[in-house]
Design an enzyme around this catalytic site. Sequence first.
Site, PDB file in Angstrom:
ATOM      1  N   GLY A 100     -49.750  20.830  44.480  1.00  0.00           N
ATOM      2  CA  GLY A 100     -50.219  21.856  43.937  1.00  0.00           C
ATOM      3  C   GLY A 100     -49.091  23.175  43.655  1.00  0.00           C
ATOM      4  N   PRO A 158     -47.118  15.998  44.967  1.00  0.00           N
ATOM      5  CG  PRO A 158     -44.923  15.537  44.696  1.00  0.00           C
ATOM      6  CD  PRO A 158     -46.188  15.101  45.549  1.00  0.00           C
ATOM      7  N   GLY A 159     -47.708  16.761  41.532  1.00  0.00           N
ATOM      8  CA  GLY A 159     -48.041  16.199  40.196  1.00  0.00           C
ATOM      9  C   GLY A 159     -47.354  17.014  39.244  1.00  0.00           C
ATOM     10  NE  ARG A 160     -49.947  22.622  37.569  1.00  0.00           N
ATOM     11  CZ  ARG A 160     -50.938  22.789  36.859  1.00  0.00           C
ATOM     12  NH1 ARG A 160     -50.639  23.181  35.601  1.00  0.00           N
ATOM     13  NH2 ARG A 160     -52.263  22.727  37.571  1.00  0.00           N
ATOM     14  NE  ARG A 167     -52.341  23.273  32.062  1.00  0.00           N
ATOM     15  CZ  ARG A 167     -51.864  24.222  32.201  1.00  0.00           C
ATOM     16  NH1 ARG A 167     -50.982  24.699  31.194  1.00  0.00           N
ATOM     17  NH2 ARG A 167     -52.009  25.021  33.199  1.00  0.00           N
ATOM     18  CE1 TYR A 201     -58.364  24.392  34.638  1.00  0.00           C
ATOM     19  CE2 TYR A 201     -56.748  23.140  33.042  1.00  0.00           C
ATOM     20  CZ  TYR A 201     -57.646  23.173  34.027  1.00  0.00           C
ATOM     21  OH  TYR A 201     -57.905  22.171  34.726  1.00  0.00           O
ATOM     22  CB  CYS A 211     -65.314  21.877  13.641  1.00  0.00           C
ATOM     23  SG  CYS A 211     -66.399  23.081  12.634  1.00  0.00           S
ATOM     24  CD  GLU A 212     -66.061  23.571  19.307  1.00  0.00           C
ATOM     25  OE1 GLU A 212     -66.528  24.798  19.731  1.00  0.00           O
ATOM     26  OE2 GLU A 212     -66.913  22.517  19.401  1.00  0.00           O
ATOM     27  CE1 TYR A 248     -53.826  17.556  36.533  1.00  0.00           C
ATOM     28  CE2 TYR A 248     -51.978  19.129  36.703  1.00  0.00           C
ATOM     29  CZ  TYR A 248     -52.828  18.154  37.231  1.00  0.00           C
ATOM     30  OH  TYR A 248     -52.948  17.951  38.602  1.00  0.00           O
TER      31      TYR A 248
END
EC number: 4.1.1.20
Length: 418
Positions: A242, A277-279, A315, A319, A345-346, A374
């Site tokens: 994190g 850890p990832g991000r 993202r 988010y 189309c959004e 991500y």
Amino acid sequence: MKNIESQNIPKLDGNFDKDLLQKAAKDFGTPLYVYDLDRIQERYAQMKAAFGGRKTMICYALKANSNLSVIKKLASLESGADCVSLGEIQRAILAGIPKYKIIYSGVGKQAFEIQEALRIGILFINVESKEEMLLVESCAQELGVPARISIRVNPDIDPQTHPYISTGLKENKFGVSIEEAKGMYLLAHHSKYLEPIGIHFHIGSQLTKLKPIAESARKIAQLAHSLLALKIEIKFFDIGGGIGITYSDETTINPYDYAQAILEELRGLDLTIICEPGRFIVGNSGVFLTKVLYQKMHQNKRFVIVDGAMNDLIRPSFYDAYHQIVPLNTESQELSSADVVGPICESGDYLGKNISLPSLQNGEVLAVLSAGAYGFSMASNYNSRPRCAEVAVENGAIRLVRKRECIEDLIVLEKDYL
């Protein structure tokens, strides 16, 4: 066009340079993800070194970026893997991560997934509820093998991050309370088919404050002490992951300070620390490239329409996350505010809102920074859009690590049923 003199075009981060990214866009087309494997190695080494000589295992969180070449690079550095699905476990093994360095987390494991994890012989399963633990026990009994487990404990501490990526409060779906965990450990301790060897917490993603992490470690360390006093032989203290990265102007946590805060709370506990850890490893090691298709003014609103979309990088839409967006072709300093939007189309299909950009030409390439985590792992085929290609940069050389999808890839599982 309004001249915003006080602002400058942001510089590219990492080891990327504009010429290299231009070449990647030219050779492989856009939209495109580009990953810097050398920087991934540097970030892994930073986290490993932060814990010094303590018994530590770094288990890369595959959910951040599960490209096989990225995982293979980390496997070559002796990384473990934090997986949240059977598919991620299979990816980790295929990329060369040893089974004894793989842990399996997630709140919704099914019996067939648990059974396969037990057959493979991974390090342990992180269980997230009493019911799940009983299912693991049942699967282990059916296979006639003991199941090594850890229990994810929810410390009920505010991680001070986006609510969608907060996981350590009692209103979040993850883990169990400290009191419930005690009862579960006792049940597991007396079970013939469960072997409780770890304790786990993870309070959220993109964390930029050290205090909530230290407070959580203190609570879970106290629980570990009490378990050891009951002769429950915990061997692993899993602190989750994190640690946040810089997307804009965030003040991030220094890995050494992070490690020292954890170690301070673990005084008197001779346990192997697992970090996930990832991000932190891949976030700033990736760039998303997209090409300008059209531009238009709607009254006083400027829109830059690009070939990348929310299905490629969700993202910002999901988010309301910010990513720096850098033009690769222009050096103009005359900037104006624009929304960078995609073809889907959004109304929520955008990569950036109110971004200061110079005058652009159709066909120019924009680099969306800090897109290594991500990004592609959350990509979809919404609007029947094929997912984009991925390339890796290592020692200055660019190579394809996932080819671009085509419409045939999207319909292959359906066309036989027409």
